[in-house]
Design an enzyme around this catalytic site. Structure first.
Site, PDB file in Angstrom:
ATOM      1  N   LEU B  11       0.840  -1.209   0.000  1.00  0.00           N
ATOM      2  CA  LEU B  11       0.000   0.000   0.000  1.00  0.00           C
ATOM      3  C   LEU B  11       0.870   1.253   0.000  1.00  0.00           C
ATOM      4  O   LEU B  11       0.696   2.167   0.794  1.00  0.00           O
ATOM      5  CB  LEU B  11      -0.943  -0.003   1.205  1.00  0.00           C
ATOM      6  CG  LEU B  11      -2.089  -1.018   1.146  1.00  0.00           C
ATOM      7  CD1 LEU B  11      -2.922  -0.953   2.424  1.00  0.00           C
ATOM      8  CD2 LEU B  11      -2.991  -0.777  -0.054  1.00  0.00           C
ATOM      9  N   GLY B  15      -0.257   1.590  -4.643  1.00  0.00           N
ATOM     10  CA  GLY B  15      -1.173   0.650  -4.001  1.00  0.00           C
ATOM     11  C   GLY B  15      -2.345   1.375  -3.353  1.00  0.00           C
ATOM     12  O   GLY B  15      -3.503   0.965  -3.501  1.00  0.00           O
ATOM     13  N   GLY B 134       2.674   5.464 -16.603  1.00  0.00           N
ATOM     14  CA  GLY B 134       1.530   5.685 -15.721  1.00  0.00           C
ATOM     15  C   GLY B 134       0.179   5.503 -16.359  1.00  0.00           C
ATOM     16  O   GLY B 134      -0.148   4.408 -16.842  1.00  0.00           O
ATOM     17  N   LYS B 205      11.669   1.194 -18.967  1.00  0.00           N
ATOM     18  CA  LYS B 205      10.428   1.355 -19.737  1.00  0.00           C
ATOM     19  C   LYS B 205      10.694   1.192 -21.230  1.00  0.00           C
ATOM     20  O   LYS B 205       9.906   0.582 -21.950  1.00  0.00           O
ATOM     21  CB  LYS B 205       9.811   2.718 -19.456  1.00  0.00           C
ATOM     22  CG  LYS B 205       9.343   2.894 -18.016  1.00  0.00           C
ATOM     23  CD  LYS B 205       8.949   4.353 -17.751  1.00  0.00           C
ATOM     24  CE  LYS B 205       8.607   4.596 -16.285  1.00  0.00           C
ATOM     25  NZ  LYS B 205       8.555   6.045 -15.979  1.00  0.00           N
TER      26      LYS B 205
END
Lengths: 426, 426
Positions: B11, B15, B134, B205
């Protein structure tokens, strides 16, 4: 290796592009997608067109029945355009259980529910990425990429012809009629340009895109529509001076008051990502509650870009076994209970011609104030002339207030004419 | 209504964002996606963090075994980051037949083949949209939107931290260290910023994105990498004068000579769509043989934008029955036969300091000519000073030629120092 047969209805610009892509990439798709896509038939009465593309005579049909009854055809690509005969052909294919891939925005916007009903009955696929914004994968993005978001705003430059015309008017200071003629010569505009320049094409697409974005059917008749035919290049220049670029925008908003959908020319700030979308390029800007702002940019038309979207749907259909339909009620009208906003809020660019007399501005400002409209920018040109242009930009206000205020301003003795009213989007 | 249980491993920022999105949109997804997504467990040793988000105590676990053996959990979201323990947790979930959704670029870039093998064994889904850029749906676009195209070029601004720093250096003329400190204070850069500013994050990426774009595994070690730590603001200003903006670009090209992948600062023309991608925004520009140029723009990081990508994958997995894996051979290294280009071609911005003596430029030009490098732009500043900066931009040439020429130029008596070499992309 899975074999999937494709039929193409119509070898116009997009149909020919689609055929070429399928023909030239057959090995590539075998390698990268694990599927052998073969063109098993084309429907085209101009037989020589098909032969010129290298299509075998035995695969050229002039009758839809032969295509939909052909067991080698799994996917039917409809790229005829317009309502009929495209609609009957698509329905025939769906009735036979063939998956349909279409670029037909008018058909889809007007008869979505009917096509979907037919598709569901035979569990056939129904794909329409190519109906909106050519090669830009906006439909897949709305369905499978942004579906985690409540989308509040969709703003697009979704018509290439008008963007080409406005870009040239902006760059060259040329007038609308001259650029239109040139665009027609160069093939960027049709002989009868009204579908593009009056905003119908953008409205079809906005109907489809906002329906997907807002999960509610947005019928064509709910879209406010205004074209670019009245745009004067001096207004583009004044806007430029104030920091704005003029675009034909398709705007969809979904808020507390309801859904608001409109297609019209609008000024946007030069630093907005849409402001640098030029020439025949298109772009769609979305605002989602989780993702924030995102934008997709690319070619909105043309044989290969639109063909890319068609073939992307064909591959998707060939490699995915389940079809996810849109989730509207089966109705052509808006669902009861869905509210639409007419008196939308915007900022406004206003140009009027006034006599060079003391007190004109005070009178104009007085009228605006009465309608709760406040001014954010003002330019006054041509001092010393008898009649002079006054340009102002308002803060955000209601459409109806502006209309009423402008009526009153037009009746002032010192005001010669109200020349331009253009919305300013932020 | 289909019920799908989700577990979230970790989290942290992403998260927590993912949990909030799932919690706040549960009814919305029922309505629009026909699926009830419930969070059935979180793995988080900081129990108070989970409680503060409103998660029931009975659903907070500190042991992966309890989560992967929980029959109510269908989809496991891994947002821990880094290789271990994330890798073991993901493998445990896949072994149990749970579908995995991850934002872990390092893990995916390094162990893709191993994860995919594990997923295939149990026919579990494996989704990684959130690993790159993202909230921008670039992975779905490459797999399901651009798959009709042979992609020759992928150019991205795919690291938010460095784009934020370069944007502020450009706007304010500030130097790198000052802006970095400020970015750290504001939470845009980590206390140890090297993963971002040295280009590692972008390289992870780029490895994933170029593998998908070119249908060949592009291992991390094939990527040329150079960060932004040496960038001086005067070079940004000189570039501006010549019509260029400086960005940290991730570039992938696939041509006749092979695959070329590199992450480094580069000048791009101000009118390129990537030039106006500012602050922490990201964008990826693609060139496909059919679609032409397209660009996707949006937020590349943050709790909700990345959460949007995670939840988009969760919904996709919950509403699609078949999984389409990537098609690489199961190898961590490059496949034999795949060629990579090292001596890539580019234009170059070069700044050096020379003594103000007649003939310096002639000598420099002579050396460049010997290496077949021709000059397209030149500025000479500070006339009358003893030492003066000379800035030039070359036409396209080979990397190795430039390196050798600069060594020779550095040895000239009249050249005090070669101060900057920055690639110029077109």
């Amino acid at each position: 290796m899975k074999n999937v047969g494709v039929a193409i209805l119509g070898l116009g610009v997009v149909g020919s592009g689609t055929y070429k892509i399928l023909r030239d990439h057959r090995e590539f798709y075998k390698e990268t997608q694990g599927v052998d896509l073969s063109v098993e038939g084309v429907l085209e009465i101009r037989k020589e067109k098909a032969l010129a593309l290298g299509i075998e005579e035995s695969k050229i049909y002039d009758n839809i029945a032969e295509i939909v009854s052909n067991p080698n055809v799994d996917i039917v690509v409809e790229v005829i355009g317009g309502v009929e005969p495209a609609k009957s052909f698509v329905l025939a294919a769906l009735h036979s259980g063939k998956t349909v891939v279409t670029s037909n925005k008018e058909l889809f916007c007007k008869y979505w529910h009917e096509l979907e009903k037919a598709a569901k009955r035979t569990n056939a696929g129904l794909y329409f990425e190519a109906s909106c914004v050519g090669g830009v994968p906006i439909i897949r993005t709305l369905i499978d990429g942004m579906q985690a978001n409540v989308i509040s705003n969709l703003t697009g430059i979704i018509n290439g012809t008008t963007n080409y015309i406005l870009t040239r008017m902006t760059r060259e200071g040329a007038n609308y009629q001259d650029v239109l003629k040139d665009a027609q010569k160069l093939g960027y505009a049709e002989a009868n340009p009204s579908a593009d320049v009056e905003g119908y094409d953008a409205a079809y697409k906005l109907s489809i895109l906002s329906s997907l974005a807002f999960h509610k059917k947005v019928p064509l008749d709910k879209i406010y529509r205004e074209g670019i035919t009245e745009i004067q290049s001096c207004d583009i220049a004044y806007g430029d001076e104030l920091g704005y670029t003029l675009k034909l925008l398709a705007i969809g908003k979904n808020g507390e008051k309801g859904i608001e959908v409109r297609v019209h020319p609008a000024f946007i700030r030069k630093d907005h990502p849409l402001a640098s979308v030029n020439d025949s390029f298109n772009a769609v800007f979305l605002k989602g509650d989780s993702v924030g702002d995102i934008m997709l940019y690319g070619r909105g038309a043309g044989d290969l870009p639109t063909g890319s979207a068609i073939v992307s749907d064909v591959i998707y259909a060939a490699t995915h076994s389940d079809v996810k339909y849109a989730t509207f009620k089966n109705t052509q009208q808006a669902e009861p209970g869905v509210k639409f906003v007419n008196d939308f809020r915007s900022r406004y660019y206003i140009r009027f011609t006034a006599k060079d007399r003391a007190g004109v501005l005070a009178k104009v400002a007085g009228i605006l104030a009465k309608y709760n409209i406040s001014i954010s920018d003002l330019i006054q040109k041509g001092e010393g002339c008898e009649n002079l242009p006054i340009i102002l930009i308002t803060h955000e206000t209601n459409e109806y207030s502006v209309r009423r205020a402008l009526e009153k301003i037009g009746m002032l003795d010192d005001v010669v004419s109200v020349d331009a009213t253009i919305r300013v989007e932020s």
